[in-house]
Each structure stands twice: as structure tokens, then as C-alpha cells.
Design a protein around this motif. Structure first.
Motif: not given
Length: 102
Positions: A1-30
Motif C-alpha cells: 500500500x503506497x502512501x497518500x500523495x500530498x496535494x497543494x492548492x494553486x493558491x498555496x503554491x502561488x503564495x510560496x512560489x517566490x520563497x524557493x520552497x518548492x521546485x515546480x515540475x511541469x509534466x505536460x507535453x511540449x
């Protein structure tokens, strides 16, 4: 049984974006990211993650992003199973209200 995947809301990410806390990785196609990405996001197509695993750092916190949250959930699951600290962006780019860069 794998662990639950944590989610972050767009609002939370937007607030923390400048802090450098997260590395954002976009997995969409080119052609999808051509329409715009979250500023500072790194583009790693979902299917290429296994062979690009060495580009990820287990000491960093990642936020995985796709169009709606489904592919990024799969990416989050894979990375988490391999010992990485990840969050999935809830609702993906469809819910993102912040800035985008081309």
C-alpha cells in the motif's frame, strides 16, 4: 500500500512560489507547455521521468503540474515511491490563476 500523495492548492503554491520552497515540475507535453508554464517551472515530460530521475534531488520539495492533475498525480506517485518529497498541484493548470510564462 503506497502512501497518500500530498496535494497543494494553486493558491498555496502561488503564495510560496517566490520563497524557493518548492521546485515546480511541469509534466505536460511540449505543445501543452508552449501555451504557458508557471514561472520557474522545469519541463520534464511525464514519460521521460524514469530516465531523468538523476535530475531530481531527494533533498528538495517538488510540486508536480499537468493540465488537470491526473498525470502529475502519477508522476508524484512514481517519485514518492522512489524516495522523493513531492506534492501534486490540485486541479493542475486548469485551476492555476497565477502568472504564466511562455
Amino acid at each position: 500500500m503506497s502512501e497518500e500523495i500530498r496535494e497543494i492548492t494553486p493558491e498555496q503554491l502561488e503564495q510560496d512560489l517566490d520563497s524557493g520552497k518548492y521546485e515546480v515540475v511541469d509534466v505536460r507535453e511540449d505543445e501543452e507547455v508552449a501555451g504557458g508554464m508557471i514561472p520557474g517551472a522545469k519541463h520534464v515530460v511525464l514519460g521521460s521521468i524514469p530516465e531523468r530521475l538523476d535530475e531530481f534531488d531527494q533533498n528538495k520539495e517538488y510540486v508536480m503540474v499537468c493540465r488537470s492533475g491526473r498525470r502529475s498525480y502519477n508522476a508524484s506517485q512514481y517519485l514518492q515511491e522512489n524516495g522523493y518529497n513531492v506534492h501534486n498541484l490540485k486541479g493542475g493548470m486548469l485551476e492555476w490563476k497565477g502568472d504564466v510564462i511562455a
